[in-house]
Enzyme design. Structure first.
Site, PDB file in Angstrom:
ATOM      1  N   GLU A 194      -5.681  -8.502   1.201  1.00 13.56           N
ATOM      2  CA  GLU A 194      -6.145  -8.469   2.582  1.00 13.56           C
ATOM      3  C   GLU A 194      -7.556  -7.951   2.297  1.00 13.56           C
ATOM      4  O   GLU A 194      -8.021  -7.005   0.581  1.00 13.56           O
ATOM      5  CB  GLU A 194      -5.588  -6.966   2.679  1.00 13.56           C
ATOM      6  CG  GLU A 194      -4.345  -7.101   3.490  1.00 13.56           C
ATOM      7  CD  GLU A 194      -3.383  -5.799   4.332  1.00 13.56           C
ATOM      8  OE1 GLU A 194      -4.503  -5.351   4.397  1.00 13.56           O
ATOM      9  OE2 GLU A 194      -2.613  -5.658   4.442  1.00 13.56           O
ATOM     10  N   GLU A 227       0.666  -1.090  -0.072  1.00 10.79           N
ATOM     11  CA  GLU A 227       0.339  -0.264   0.508  1.00 10.79           C
ATOM     12  C   GLU A 227       0.902   1.230   0.182  1.00 10.79           C
ATOM     13  O   GLU A 227       0.167   1.620   1.098  1.00 10.79           O
ATOM     14  CB  GLU A 227      -1.494  -0.350   1.343  1.00 10.79           C
ATOM     15  CG  GLU A 227      -1.943  -0.748   1.116  1.00 10.79           C
ATOM     16  CD  GLU A 227      -2.308  -1.415   2.403  1.00 10.79           C
ATOM     17  OE1 GLU A 227      -2.598   0.106   2.958  1.00 10.79           O
ATOM     18  OE2 GLU A 227      -3.228  -2.353   2.039  1.00 10.79           O
TER      19      GLU A 227
END
Ligand code: IFM
Length: 464
Positions: free
Chosen positions: A369, A170
């Site tokens: 995720e 991320e």
């Protein structure tokens, strides 16, 4: 008699996993030569996190990893995604490897392999060595180069046992939450600096993939994990549509265009040219950033509803890279998680469709995720019922099935997270785990109902 539960079925080769990250679970921040990270410094800064929570002890996974691996094994998950703490390997962010740091990850990966669980290793999940931050952090190209050195050290030590290598987790959060909104470490509010960081993170990714490929042992797979959100205009108003495009630029395209297409997003100059001249870019950077990838990791939680609101300071000196005149305004009737995030599983199918349409030659995709925080409380019998989490995961798996039915190449799903843990600026108050961690009782692990449900779902895949 309760009727037998029917589970969704996926291809036999589909990967089932759970995810964690070093600073969120490990603790032991002063042990075995680990140096300080930006999250140690930030979380100990008054007012930075809810209730002043920090990761000093976290879930004490550093000492309890055997117990945690046994829980992954009993879940039946074939894969476990974790991250390596850079300051355990290079306490100051450069120089030779700290053997004790490498030894911890050797023990962890051996334990996983002995349990029949495939390790998925992420090199950077936000815990930058503090010394590098003091030398400019990701705002500088030097950090990207140091990251490649670090990647090569870890790869050299662990590629005899780890096949799956992800460079960054991320990068949006590192650059924009860390250096523009200031919600994450290092907690600054910058314009040019945050955009330079976004760029150098991608340069670091490219250099790290090159360095690891150059010393490849054989079967390793290299990729990156991006957190993507489908951006929906909050209304049909043209101002909200334009706001949605700006948010999509900042959150998604800043990363997907260079990494997947080797281009810079077309609208970036219109949005940011008053706060940066992009002088941090070099002519060959795009080729470096667009490394061939063996997989793309996608972290997906919710859609964003973008509404125009004049939030940006008209004086560019006071404008951050995240001040783009957009606020989030989800419809009031959508259910929300404990994070306040709207729940709508179609986000996953829409994002996968969009990527498939916008980028040619996509690598295989893994949902690295997906999950949700809810207000989990043990009941009188000591069990932790969490039907909302089960419904959340189930509906998002349904969205993955829809994408598979359209021929989109999704190869796996990792639930966030194995354990309740340190949820960054929210501290321990937000629980994402399949396993409840009792912070008042010696960090006792209590599998929630979602753990048992996910285990049964995985088990059902093998049954005809
Ligand atoms: O806890 C985080 C994780 O570290 C990165 N992805 C989102 C999760 C939930 O906020």
């Amino acid at each position: 008699m309760p009727s037998e539960q029917v589970f969704r079925k996926f291809p036999d080769s589909f990967t089932w996993g759970v995810s964690t990250a070093s600073y969120q679970i490990e603790g032991a921040v002063h042990e075995d030569g680990r140096g300080p990270s930006i999250w140690d410094v930030f979380s100990h800064t008054p007012g930075a996190t809810a209730r002043g929570d920090h990761g000093d002890v976290a879930c004490d996974h550093y000492h309890r990893f055997r117990e945690d691996v046994a829980l992954v094994r009993d879940l039946g998950a074939g894969s476990y995604r974790f991250s390596v703490a850079w300051p355990r390997i290079q306490p100051e962010g450069h120089g030779p490897a700290n053997q004790k740091g490498l030894d911890f990850y050797r023990r962890l990966t051996d334990e996983l392999l002995d349990a029949g669980v495939e390790p998925w290793l992420t090199l950077y999940h936000w815990d930058l060595p503090q010394q590098l931050e003091e030398r400019g952090g990701w705002r500088t190209r030097d950090t990207a180069e140091r990251f490649a050195d670090y990647a090569a050290l870890v790869h050299d030590a662990l590629s005899d046992r780890v096949t799956w290598w992800s460079t960054l987790n991320e990068p949006y959060c590192t650059a924009f939450l860390g250096m523009a909104t200031g919600e994450h470490a290092p907690g600054t509010r910058e314009g040019h600096g945050a955009l330079a960081a976004a760029h150098h993170l991608m340069v670091g990714h490219g250099l790290a993939v090159q360095a690891m490929r150059a010393q490849r042992r054989g079967a390793e797979k290299f990729g990156i994990t991006l957190n993507l959100t489908e951006v929906r205009p909050a209304s049909a108003d043209p101002a909200d549509r334009a706001a949605a495009e700006r948010f999509d630029l900042m959150h998604n395209r800043v990363f997907t265009d260079p990494i997947l297409a080797g281009t810079f997003p077309s609208r970036e100059r219109e949005v940011w040219s008053d706060i940066t001249d992009f002088a941090f870019r070099r002519p060959d950077d795009l080729a470096l950033i667009r490394q061939p990838l063996d997989f793309l990791g996608m972290n997906v939680y919710c859609p964003t509803y973008a509404k125009f609101a004049p939030t940006a300071d008209p004086d560019p000196r006071f404008r951050t890279a995240a001040d783009i005149d957009v606020v989030s305004a989800p419809p009031a009737d959508l259910p929300r998680t404990a994070m306040g995030w709207p729940v709508d599983a179609t986000v996953l199918t829409q994002l996968l469709r969009g990527l498939n349409k916008d980028y040619r030659g996509l690598p295989p995709i893994y949902i690295t995720e997906n999950g949700a925080a809810f207000r989990d409380v043990p009941d009188a019998t000591g069990h932790v019922p969490d039907p909302e989490r089960i419904a959340y995961i189930d509906s998002h798996l349904g969205a993955v099935q829809d994408a598979l039915a359209e021929g989109i190449d999704v190869r796996g799903y990792f639930c966030w997270s194995l354990l309740d843990n340190f949820e960054w600026a929210y501290g321990y108050a937000k629980r994402f785990g399949l396993i409840y961690v009792d912070y008042d009782d010696d960090l006792r692990r209590v599998p929630k109902s979602s753990y048992h449900w996910y285990r049964d779902l995985i088990r059902a895949q093998g049954e005809s």
